[in-house]
Scaffold this motif. Sequence first.
Motif, PDB file in Angstrom:
ATOM      1  N   ALA A  56       0.808  -1.226   0.000  1.00 57.81           N
ATOM      2  CA  ALA A  56       0.000   0.000   0.000  1.00 57.81           C
ATOM      3  C   ALA A  56       0.836   1.269   0.000  1.00 57.81           C
ATOM      4  CB  ALA A  56      -0.941  -0.008   1.204  1.00 57.81           C
ATOM      5  N   ASN A  57       1.978   1.254   0.665  1.00 58.68           N
ATOM      6  CA  ASN A  57       2.804   2.452   0.777  1.00 58.68           C
ATOM      7  C   ASN A  57       3.942   2.501  -0.235  1.00 58.68           C
ATOM      8  OD1 ASN A  57       1.294   3.449   3.008  1.00 58.68           O
ATOM      9  ND2 ASN A  57       2.427   2.080   4.392  1.00 58.68           N
ATOM     10  N   LEU A  58       3.943   1.579  -1.196  1.00 54.48           N
ATOM     11  CA  LEU A  58       4.983   1.573  -2.221  1.00 54.48           C
ATOM     12  C   LEU A  58       4.630   2.584  -3.304  1.00 54.48           C
ATOM     13  CD1 LEU A  58       7.576   0.124  -3.268  1.00 54.48           C
ATOM     14  CD2 LEU A  58       6.042  -1.387  -4.578  1.00 54.48           C
ATOM     15  N   PRO A  59       5.446   3.631  -3.479  1.00 57.41           N
ATOM     16  CA  PRO A  59       5.132   4.651  -4.497  1.00 57.41           C
ATOM     17  C   PRO A  59       5.105   4.040  -5.897  1.00 57.41           C
ATOM     18  CG  PRO A  59       6.886   5.392  -3.011  1.00 57.41           C
ATOM     19  CD  PRO A  59       6.687   3.937  -2.750  1.00 57.41           C
ATOM     20  N   GLU A  60       4.286   4.621  -6.740  1.00 61.24           N
ATOM     21  CA  GLU A  60       4.177   4.140  -8.121  1.00 61.24           C
ATOM     22  C   GLU A  60       5.533   4.169  -8.816  1.00 61.24           C
ATOM     23  OE1 GLU A  60       2.148   2.483 -11.330  1.00 61.24           O
ATOM     24  OE2 GLU A  60       1.457   2.867  -9.274  1.00 61.24           O
ATOM     25  N   SER A  61       6.323   5.176  -8.528  1.00 57.75           N
ATOM     26  CA  SER A  61       7.631   5.323  -9.173  1.00 57.75           C
ATOM     27  C   SER A  61       8.606   4.211  -8.783  1.00 57.75           C
ATOM     28  CB  SER A  61       8.246   6.681  -8.818  1.00 57.75           C
ATOM     29  OG  SER A  61       8.414   6.800  -7.409  1.00 57.75           O
ATOM     30  N   GLU A  62       8.332   3.510  -7.677  1.00 52.63           N
ATOM     31  CA  GLU A  62       9.222   2.443  -7.210  1.00 52.63           C
ATOM     32  C   GLU A  62       8.712   1.050  -7.563  1.00 52.63           C
ATOM     33  OE1 GLU A  62      10.306   2.836  -3.122  1.00 52.63           O
ATOM     34  OE2 GLU A  62      10.578   5.024  -3.269  1.00 52.63           O
ATOM     35  N   ARG A  63       7.576   0.999  -8.223  1.00 52.88           N
ATOM     36  CA  ARG A  63       7.051  -0.302  -8.651  1.00 52.88           C
ATOM     37  C   ARG A  63       7.835  -0.770  -9.875  1.00 52.88           C
ATOM     38  NH1 ARG A  63       1.803  -1.667  -6.378  1.00 52.88           N
ATOM     39  NH2 ARG A  63       1.277  -0.037  -4.854  1.00 52.88           N
ATOM     40  N   LEU A  64       8.265  -2.015  -9.852  1.00 54.34           N
ATOM     41  CA  LEU A  64       9.145  -2.532 -10.892  1.00 54.34           C
ATOM     42  C   LEU A  64       8.396  -2.772 -12.201  1.00 54.34           C
ATOM     43  CD1 LEU A  64      11.153  -5.114  -8.752  1.00 54.34           C
ATOM     44  CD2 LEU A  64      11.826  -2.792  -9.380  1.00 54.34           C
ATOM     45  N   THR A  65       9.081  -2.474 -13.309  1.00 52.20           N
ATOM     46  CA  THR A  65       8.497  -2.725 -14.621  1.00 52.20           C
ATOM     47  C   THR A  65       8.720  -4.189 -14.999  1.00 52.20           C
ATOM     48  OG1 THR A  65      10.541  -2.008 -15.717  1.00 52.20           O
ATOM     49  CG2 THR A  65       8.802  -0.357 -15.398  1.00 52.20           C
TER      50      THR A  65
END
Length: 346
Positions: free
Chosen positions: A185-194
């Motif tokens: 829940a607190n993982l920023p979108e920018s840190e989500r792996l592609t």
Amino acid sequence: MYNLSIVRLRVIYALAFFLILSPLAFAREITDMTGRKVSVPDTITKVFGSAPPITYLIYAIDPNLLAGLNMPLAKVDQPYLNPVVHQLPVLGGWHGQGRTPNIEMLLNVKPAMTLLWANGYFDLEKHIEALNKVNMPTVSIKIDRLTDHLETLPFLGELLQRQERTQQLAAYIRDTLTSVQNALANLPESERLTVYYAQGVEGLNTDCDQSFHAEVINLAGGRNVYQCAQTDLFGMVATSMEQVMTWNPQVIVAQEKAFYERVYTDPRWQSIAAVKNHRVYLIPRIPFNWFDRPPSFMRAMGVKWFAHLLYPKIYSVNINQETQQFYKLFLNIDLSEQALQAILNP
């Protein structure tokens, strides 16, 4: 008095004869998941699943309910499945596996009903009409998404009179989705792996981020590099090496063992971030695929597995233990250490 008794006996015999011949004796009317009214037997003993995801779901609820299979069992899968299904007839099915149902065999097996996959990518009415011609009751269910199972399992519990069992399975799926969602829940979108979903022996087929074929990526907190809408049932859209280089995914999840075994030595893939950082993962598939092909309830285990691979510090679970618990609950099998490793490291 004598004549009256004869008449009564004849009425009783005629009624008994009718009930024996009528497959829908003591039928009840239900509303399926598309809103269609259907008459089904009070007690359902055998069910035909019109596609592998449905057949798998029936198996998880109760293997003894299965009337037949959509395709032959692979030898590698048989030790993980209840012996009751090993000798079931192969009846075919719809929706991608390449074997249309054998209506004559279906009539010989005499299932009480057929479960159909309700989605928007094929003519459901055509299948209903074909089975109506042979007086086969049909009930449509929704199984596109893993979340659909939260509604479908209780529905099937009522239909098949397996309420306690289906509640257990639905609770597991709900708890899985909640636990992963809360952890990320607190993982920023920018840190989500592609993530790139590699399919085919060359790894150059894939599926959209909005496709149910790639749903596990989203549920596990990844960002699918191929962003588009699903346009058909089958998927496996062709792409190119140049496009994969442009995407440069941080993680690759692979369907084919042949692709996985050579991706680290194939010169074409050496510049991809996922390959350079050794973040290419082969999807477990015994006895049913954890990810897709077909998309089934196994995605619940796939979400845990993939979320842990993507973010081991954020979603920290013991995958060995989780796998054993999942297989015990859904497939009623106690995995030995050897069997566990065969699944996790094919």
